[in-house]
Design a protein around this motif. Sequence first.
Motif, PDB file in Angstrom:
ATOM      1  N   GLU A   1      10.688  -2.601  11.120  1.00 59.13           N
ATOM      2  CA  GLU A   1      10.637  -3.333   9.865  1.00 59.13           C
ATOM      3  C   GLU A   1       9.242  -3.890   9.643  1.00 59.13           C
ATOM      4  O   GLU A   1       8.463  -4.051  10.575  1.00 59.13           O
ATOM      5  CB  GLU A   1      11.682  -4.448   9.824  1.00 59.13           C
ATOM      6  CG  GLU A   1      11.573  -5.484  10.922  1.00 59.13           C
ATOM      7  CD  GLU A   1      10.672  -6.645  10.563  1.00 59.13           C
ATOM      8  OE1 GLU A   1      10.441  -6.897   9.376  1.00 59.13           O
ATOM      9  OE2 GLU A   1      10.182  -7.292  11.487  1.00 59.13           O
ATOM     10  N   ALA A   2       8.948  -4.161   8.370  1.00 65.04           N
ATOM     11  CA  ALA A   2       7.632  -4.694   8.006  1.00 65.04           C
ATOM     12  C   ALA A   2       7.733  -5.373   6.645  1.00 65.04           C
ATOM     13  O   ALA A   2       8.712  -5.216   5.921  1.00 65.04           O
ATOM     14  CB  ALA A   2       6.614  -3.567   7.960  1.00 65.04           C
ATOM     15  N   SER A   3       6.683  -6.091   6.291  1.00 66.90           N
ATOM     16  CA  SER A   3       6.690  -6.811   5.017  1.00 66.90           C
ATOM     17  C   SER A   3       6.175  -5.977   3.852  1.00 66.90           C
ATOM     18  O   SER A   3       6.434  -6.331   2.699  1.00 66.90           O
ATOM     19  CB  SER A   3       5.889  -8.112   5.132  1.00 66.90           C
ATOM     20  OG  SER A   3       4.557  -7.831   5.499  1.00 66.90           O
ATOM     21  N   THR A   4       5.463  -4.882   4.137  1.00 66.79           N
ATOM     22  CA  THR A   4       4.953  -4.012   3.071  1.00 66.79           C
ATOM     23  C   THR A   4       5.157  -2.554   3.471  1.00 66.79           C
ATOM     24  O   THR A   4       5.281  -2.248   4.667  1.00 66.79           O
ATOM     25  CB  THR A   4       3.450  -4.231   2.812  1.00 66.79           C
ATOM     26  OG1 THR A   4       2.714  -3.775   3.954  1.00 66.79           O
ATOM     27  CG2 THR A   4       3.127  -5.693   2.518  1.00 66.79           C
ATOM     28  N   PRO A   5       5.148  -1.651   2.501  1.00 62.00           N
ATOM     29  CA  PRO A   5       5.269  -0.229   2.852  1.00 62.00           C
ATOM     30  C   PRO A   5       4.129   0.238   3.764  1.00 62.00           C
ATOM     31  O   PRO A   5       4.366   0.999   4.707  1.00 62.00           O
ATOM     32  CB  PRO A   5       5.213   0.483   1.495  1.00 62.00           C
ATOM     33  CG  PRO A   5       5.658  -0.538   0.511  1.00 62.00           C
ATOM     34  CD  PRO A   5       5.177  -1.846   1.050  1.00 62.00           C
ATOM     35  N   LYS A   6       2.930  -0.229   3.509  1.00 63.61           N
ATOM     36  CA  LYS A   6       1.783   0.154   4.348  1.00 63.61           C
ATOM     37  C   LYS A   6       1.989  -0.321   5.781  1.00 63.61           C
ATOM     38  O   LYS A   6       1.739   0.415   6.734  1.00 63.61           O
ATOM     39  CB  LYS A   6       0.500  -0.423   3.758  1.00 63.61           C
ATOM     40  CG  LYS A   6      -0.744  -0.011   4.488  1.00 63.61           C
ATOM     41  CD  LYS A   6      -1.981  -0.552   3.808  1.00 63.61           C
ATOM     42  CE  LYS A   6      -3.225  -0.123   4.556  1.00 63.61           C
ATOM     43  NZ  LYS A   6      -4.443  -0.598   3.896  1.00 63.61           N
ATOM     44  N   GLU A   7       2.446  -1.549   5.950  1.00 61.15           N
ATOM     45  CA  GLU A   7       2.714  -2.070   7.292  1.00 61.15           C
ATOM     46  C   GLU A   7       3.849  -1.301   7.967  1.00 61.15           C
ATOM     47  O   GLU A   7       3.839  -1.139   9.181  1.00 61.15           O
ATOM     48  CB  GLU A   7       3.047  -3.557   7.228  1.00 61.15           C
ATOM     49  CG  GLU A   7       1.848  -4.431   6.904  1.00 61.15           C
ATOM     50  CD  GLU A   7       2.207  -5.896   6.759  1.00 61.15           C
ATOM     51  OE1 GLU A   7       3.377  -6.277   7.012  1.00 61.15           O
ATOM     52  OE2 GLU A   7       1.311  -6.672   6.385  1.00 61.15           O
ATOM     53  N   LEU A   8       4.812  -0.833   7.176  1.00 61.71           N
ATOM     54  CA  LEU A   8       5.909  -0.052   7.759  1.00 61.71           C
ATOM     55  C   LEU A   8       5.392   1.266   8.317  1.00 61.71           C
ATOM     56  O   LEU A   8       5.753   1.650   9.429  1.00 61.71           O
ATOM     57  CB  LEU A   8       7.006   0.205   6.720  1.00 61.71           C
ATOM     58  CG  LEU A   8       8.238   0.937   7.247  1.00 61.71           C
ATOM     59  CD1 LEU A   8       8.911   0.157   8.381  1.00 61.71           C
ATOM     60  CD2 LEU A   8       9.226   1.189   6.115  1.00 61.71           C
ATOM     61  N   VAL A   9       4.528   1.951   7.577  1.00 60.65           N
ATOM     62  CA  VAL A   9       3.941   3.201   8.079  1.00 60.65           C
ATOM     63  C   VAL A   9       3.170   2.928   9.367  1.00 60.65           C
ATOM     64  O   VAL A   9       3.287   3.670  10.339  1.00 60.65           O
ATOM     65  CB  VAL A   9       3.050   3.864   7.011  1.00 60.65           C
ATOM     66  CG1 VAL A   9       2.263   5.024   7.600  1.00 60.65           C
ATOM     67  CG2 VAL A   9       3.897   4.337   5.840  1.00 60.65           C
ATOM     68  N   THR A  10       2.414   1.844   9.405  1.00 65.68           N
ATOM     69  CA  THR A  10       1.668   1.478  10.612  1.00 65.68           C
ATOM     70  C   THR A  10       2.626   1.211  11.774  1.00 65.68           C
ATOM     71  O   THR A  10       2.381   1.647  12.903  1.00 65.68           O
ATOM     72  CB  THR A  10       0.791   0.242  10.347  1.00 65.68           C
ATOM     73  OG1 THR A  10      -0.136   0.556   9.300  1.00 65.68           O
ATOM     74  CG2 THR A  10       0.034  -0.188  11.593  1.00 65.68           C
ATOM     75  N   ALA A  11       3.733   0.514  11.508  1.00 69.63           N
ATOM     76  CA  ALA A  11       4.711   0.215  12.561  1.00 69.63           C
ATOM     77  C   ALA A  11       5.373   1.496  13.070  1.00 69.63           C
ATOM     78  O   ALA A  11       5.613   1.636  14.276  1.00 69.63           O
ATOM     79  CB  ALA A  11       5.766  -0.761  12.035  1.00 69.63           C
TER      80      ALA A  11
END
Length: 69
Positions: free
Chosen positions: A47-57
């Motif tokens: 999980e992440a707070s933004t779509p970009k952070e989700l791809v990074t995760a």
Amino acid sequence: MLHGREVDAPALCREIERRCPGVMAWFGAHTLRWWALMWWGSWRLVEASTPKELVTAIESARSRRPAGW
């Protein structure tokens, strides 16, 4: 609406899934978080707070050795 901005969450999820094959992505309307379910030796929920952070995760989870290896 997310943080006062209109977003097309389904389109963003499709883009995440296109960029990260084998991942199922969604936006949690109640949690206001971006989520992905992926198989990497075992099922992982990311999980992440933004779509970009989700791809990074997702990329970070894939860089670690799968469970049982």
